[in-house]
Write a protein that holds these residues in place. Structure first.
Motif, PDB file in Angstrom:
ATOM      1  N   VAL A  19      30.631  52.229  45.030  1.00 43.83           N
ATOM      2  CA  VAL A  19      31.387  52.841  46.026  1.00 43.83           C
ATOM      3  C   VAL A  19      30.977  53.034  47.183  1.00 43.83           C
ATOM      4  N   ASP A  20      29.635  53.247  47.641  1.00 39.76           N
ATOM      5  CA  ASP A  20      29.606  53.739  48.505  1.00 39.76           C
ATOM      6  C   ASP A  20      29.208  52.388  50.159  1.00 39.76           C
ATOM      7  N   GLN A  21      29.477  51.341  49.351  1.00 34.46           N
ATOM      8  CA  GLN A  21      29.103  50.086  49.774  1.00 34.46           C
ATOM      9  C   GLN A  21      30.324  50.076  50.431  1.00 34.46           C
ATOM     10  N   LEU A  22      31.044  50.206  49.499  1.00 33.29           N
ATOM     11  CA  LEU A  22      32.826  49.228  49.288  1.00 33.29           C
ATOM     12  C   LEU A  22      33.609  50.646  50.210  1.00 33.29           C
ATOM     13  N   HIS A  27      36.020  50.306  55.018  1.00 30.00           N
ATOM     14  CA  HIS A  27      36.772  51.265  55.731  1.00 30.00           C
ATOM     15  C   HIS A  27      37.742  52.145  54.548  1.00 30.00           C
ATOM     16  N   LEU A  28      36.877  52.606  53.842  1.00 29.31           N
ATOM     17  CA  LEU A  28      37.443  52.854  53.015  1.00 29.31           C
ATOM     18  C   LEU A  28      37.533  55.279  52.983  1.00 29.31           C
ATOM     19  N   ASP A  29      38.199  56.095  52.795  1.00 32.92           N
ATOM     20  CA  ASP A  29      37.858  57.323  53.054  1.00 32.92           C
ATOM     21  C   ASP A  29      38.250  57.367  51.704  1.00 32.92           C
ATOM     22  N   VAL A  30      36.342  57.703  51.375  1.00 28.40           N
ATOM     23  CA  VAL A  30      35.846  58.125  49.578  1.00 28.40           C
ATOM     24  C   VAL A  30      35.701  59.864  49.991  1.00 28.40           C
ATOM     25  N   CYS A  31      35.989  60.279  49.472  1.00 27.47           N
ATOM     26  CA  CYS A  31      35.167  61.513  49.073  1.00 27.47           C
ATOM     27  C   CYS A  31      34.371  61.673  47.636  1.00 27.47           C
ATOM     28  N   SER A  32      33.122  62.012  47.402  1.00 27.97           N
ATOM     29  CA  SER A  32      32.757  61.878  45.878  1.00 27.97           C
ATOM     30  C   SER A  32      31.911  63.066  45.316  1.00 27.97           C
ATOM     31  N   GLN A  33      32.142  63.387  43.865  1.00 30.63           N
ATOM     32  CA  GLN A  33      31.375  64.007  43.157  1.00 30.63           C
ATOM     33  C   GLN A  33      30.072  63.843  42.532  1.00 30.63           C
ATOM     34  N   ASP A  38      20.202  62.409  43.846  1.00 32.23           N
ATOM     35  CA  ASP A  38      18.811  62.410  45.218  1.00 32.23           C
ATOM     36  C   ASP A  38      20.101  61.197  46.160  1.00 32.23           C
ATOM     37  N   TYR A  39      20.976  60.042  45.720  1.00 27.87           N
ATOM     38  CA  TYR A  39      21.877  58.849  46.515  1.00 27.87           C
ATOM     39  C   TYR A  39      22.002  59.881  47.599  1.00 27.87           C
ATOM     40  N   GLN A  40      21.844  59.938  48.675  1.00 23.07           N
ATOM     41  CA  GLN A  40      22.276  59.774  49.365  1.00 23.07           C
ATOM     42  C   GLN A  40      23.122  58.852  50.238  1.00 23.07           C
ATOM     43  N   ALA A  41      24.824  59.242  50.292  1.00 19.94           N
ATOM     44  CA  ALA A  41      26.269  59.097  50.801  1.00 19.94           C
ATOM     45  C   ALA A  41      25.812  58.164  52.206  1.00 19.94           C
ATOM     46  N   MET A  44      30.902  57.687  52.158  1.00 20.26           N
ATOM     47  CA  MET A  44      31.702  58.521  52.150  1.00 20.26           C
ATOM     48  C   MET A  44      31.194  60.374  52.291  1.00 20.26           C
ATOM     49  N   GLN A  45      32.253  61.122  52.185  1.00 21.94           N
ATOM     50  CA  GLN A  45      31.546  62.855  52.384  1.00 21.94           C
ATOM     51  C   GLN A  45      30.778  62.818  50.557  1.00 21.94           C
ATOM     52  N   SER A  46      30.264  63.212  49.819  1.00 22.73           N
ATOM     53  CA  SER A  46      30.094  63.657  48.772  1.00 22.73           C
ATOM     54  C   SER A  46      29.233  65.192  48.916  1.00 22.73           C
TER      55      SER A  46
END
Length: 157
Positions: A19-22, A27-33, A38-41, A44-46
Protein backbone atom coordinates in the motif's frame (compact mmCIF):
# COMPACT_ATOMS: atom_id res chain seq x y z
CA UNK A 1 -8.57 9.57 2.44
CA UNK A 2 -7.89 5.82 2.44
CA UNK A 3 -7.40 4.00 5.73
CA UNK A 4 -5.22 0.89 5.98
CA UNK A 5 -5.49 -1.31 9.06
CA UNK A 6 -3.74 -4.58 9.79
CA UNK A 7 -5.55 -5.30 13.05
CA UNK A 8 -4.02 -5.48 16.50
CA UNK A 9 -2.59 -8.98 16.76
CA UNK A 10 0.13 -9.39 14.13
CA UNK A 11 2.18 -7.14 11.85
CA UNK A 12 1.46 -7.48 8.14
CA UNK A 13 4.44 -5.92 6.37
CA UNK A 14 3.63 -7.34 2.92
CA UNK A 15 0.34 -5.44 2.87
CA UNK A 16 1.79 -2.29 4.43
CA UNK A 17 4.72 -2.13 2.00
CA UNK A 18 2.47 -2.75 -0.98
CA UNK A 19 0.00 0.00 0.00
CA UNK A 20 2.88 2.39 0.74
CA UNK A 21 4.34 1.77 -2.73
CA UNK A 22 0.94 2.18 -4.38
CA UNK A 23 0.26 5.37 -2.40
CA UNK A 24 3.46 6.79 -3.86
CA UNK A 25 2.77 5.55 -7.39
CA UNK A 26 -0.84 6.84 -7.52
CA UNK A 27 -0.42 9.84 -5.19
CA UNK A 28 -2.96 8.47 -2.72
CA UNK A 29 -3.77 10.03 0.64
CA UNK A 30 -3.39 7.05 2.98
CA UNK A 31 -3.38 6.86 6.76
CA UNK A 32 -2.36 3.52 8.21
CA UNK A 33 -2.42 1.49 11.40
CA UNK A 34 0.51 -0.88 10.90
CA UNK A 35 0.62 -2.78 14.19
CA UNK A 36 3.83 -3.93 15.79
CA UNK A 37 5.98 -3.44 12.70
CA UNK A 38 9.38 -1.90 12.17
CA UNK A 39 8.47 -0.83 8.64
CA UNK A 40 8.89 2.90 8.00
CA UNK A 41 6.27 4.21 5.58
CA UNK A 42 7.46 6.68 2.94
CA UNK A 43 4.29 7.83 1.21
CA UNK A 44 1.61 7.44 3.85
CA UNK A 45 0.97 8.50 7.42
CA UNK A 46 1.35 5.60 9.82
CA UNK A 47 0.94 4.70 13.45
CA UNK A 48 1.42 1.37 15.18
CA UNK A 49 -1.96 1.60 16.93
CA UNK A 50 -4.85 4.01 17.45
CA UNK A 51 -6.95 4.43 20.56
CA UNK A 52 -10.47 3.04 20.02
CA UNK A 53 -12.08 6.47 19.54
CA UNK A 54 -9.31 7.52 17.12
CA UNK A 55 -9.75 4.27 15.19
CA UNK A 56 -13.51 4.88 14.92
CA UNK A 57 -12.81 8.38 13.63
CA UNK A 58 -10.40 7.02 10.98
CA UNK A 59 -13.10 4.63 9.78
CA UNK A 60 -15.72 7.40 9.63
CA UNK A 61 -13.49 9.88 7.77
CA UNK A 62 -12.19 7.43 5.16
CA UNK A 63 -13.53 6.94 1.66
CA UNK A 64 -12.12 3.42 1.55
CA UNK A 65 -10.72 0.90 4.01
CA UNK A 66 -8.00 -1.64 3.21
CA UNK A 67 -7.47 -4.48 5.66
CA UNK A 68 -6.36 -8.01 6.31
CA UNK A 69 -9.30 -10.44 6.22
CA UNK A 70 -10.26 -9.76 9.84
CA UNK A 71 -13.89 -10.16 10.85
CA UNK A 72 -13.90 -7.09 13.11
CA UNK A 73 -12.95 -4.79 10.26
CA UNK A 74 -15.31 -6.49 7.81
CA UNK A 75 -18.28 -6.18 10.15
CA UNK A 76 -17.41 -2.57 10.99
CA UNK A 77 -17.22 -1.61 7.31
CA UNK A 78 -20.55 -3.29 6.60
CA UNK A 79 -22.12 -1.54 9.59
CA UNK A 80 -20.89 1.95 8.64
CA UNK A 81 -21.25 1.30 4.91
CA UNK A 82 -17.66 1.89 3.84
CA UNK A 83 -16.14 0.11 0.84
CA UNK A 84 -13.50 -2.38 1.93
CA UNK A 85 -10.64 -4.14 0.18
CA UNK A 86 -9.57 -7.28 2.00
CA UNK A 87 -6.12 -8.75 1.46
CA UNK A 88 -5.52 -12.03 3.32
CA UNK A 89 -2.55 -13.01 5.42
CA UNK A 90 -1.04 -16.19 3.99
CA UNK A 91 0.66 -19.07 5.76
CA UNK A 92 3.19 -19.46 2.93
CA UNK A 93 4.69 -16.10 3.96
CA UNK A 94 4.50 -16.93 7.68
CA UNK A 95 1.89 -14.18 8.12
CA UNK A 96 -0.44 -16.55 9.99
CA UNK A 97 -0.47 -20.15 11.16
CA UNK A 98 -2.93 -21.26 8.45
CA UNK A 99 -4.91 -19.86 5.53
CA UNK A 100 -8.22 -19.24 7.30
CA UNK A 101 -8.16 -15.68 5.97
CA UNK A 102 -8.55 -17.11 2.46
CA UNK A 103 -11.75 -18.78 3.68
CA UNK A 104 -12.93 -15.41 4.98
CA UNK A 105 -12.01 -13.74 1.69
CA UNK A 106 -13.94 -16.41 -0.25
CA UNK A 107 -16.97 -16.05 2.03
CA UNK A 108 -17.21 -12.31 1.34
CA UNK A 109 -16.18 -12.31 -2.33
CA UNK A 110 -19.74 -11.76 -3.56
CA UNK A 111 -20.84 -9.19 -0.98
CA UNK A 112 -21.51 -5.74 -2.43
CA UNK A 113 -18.98 -3.22 -1.17
CA UNK A 114 -16.42 -5.85 -0.17
CA UNK A 115 -13.58 -6.20 -2.67
CA UNK A 116 -11.08 -9.02 -2.55
CA UNK A 117 -7.43 -8.84 -3.52
CA UNK A 118 -5.69 -12.21 -3.48
CA UNK A 119 -2.33 -10.72 -4.45
CA UNK A 120 -0.49 -7.45 -4.94
CA UNK A 121 -1.56 -7.10 -8.59
CA UNK A 122 -5.25 -7.40 -7.69
CA UNK A 123 -4.78 -4.84 -4.92
CA UNK A 124 -3.15 -2.44 -7.38
CA UNK A 125 -5.98 -2.89 -9.87
CA UNK A 126 -8.54 -1.99 -7.20
CA UNK A 127 -6.58 0.95 -5.79
CA UNK A 128 -5.78 2.45 -9.19
CA UNK A 129 -9.52 2.97 -9.68
CA UNK A 130 -10.74 3.12 -6.07
CA UNK A 131 -13.16 6.03 -6.62
CA UNK A 132 -15.48 3.68 -8.51
CA UNK A 133 -15.79 1.16 -5.65
CA UNK A 134 -19.30 1.01 -4.22
CA UNK A 135 -20.17 1.06 -0.54
CA UNK A 136 -21.91 -1.94 1.03
CA UNK A 137 -25.64 -1.82 1.71
CA UNK A 138 -25.03 -2.39 5.42
CA UNK A 139 -25.97 -5.25 7.69
CA UNK A 140 -29.73 -4.85 7.39
CA UNK A 141 -31.50 -6.81 4.68
CA UNK A 142 -35.16 -7.08 3.65
CA UNK A 143 -35.13 -10.75 4.64
CA UNK A 144 -33.89 -9.88 8.12
CA UNK A 145 -36.58 -7.22 8.50
CA UNK A 146 -39.27 -9.68 7.34
CA UNK A 147 -38.08 -12.30 9.82
CA UNK A 148 -38.03 -9.75 12.63
CA UNK A 149 -41.59 -8.64 11.83
CA UNK A 150 -42.76 -12.27 11.68
CA UNK A 151 -41.23 -13.08 15.08
CA UNK A 152 -42.74 -9.94 16.57
CA UNK A 153 -46.16 -10.88 15.19
CA UNK A 154 -45.90 -14.29 16.90
CA UNK A 155 -45.08 -12.64 20.19
CA UNK A 156 -48.19 -10.43 20.04
CA UNK A 157 -50.58 -13.14 18.78
Amino acid sequence: MIFLTVGTQLPFDRLVKTVDQLAQKYHLDVCSQIGDSDYQANAMQSAKFFAPDELDEQFRQSELIISHAGMGTIINCLRIRKPLIIFPRLAQYQEHRNDHQLDTLNSFSNVKGIYTARDEQALEALLSNYQTLQAPDGLDTPERDQLTQYILSLATA
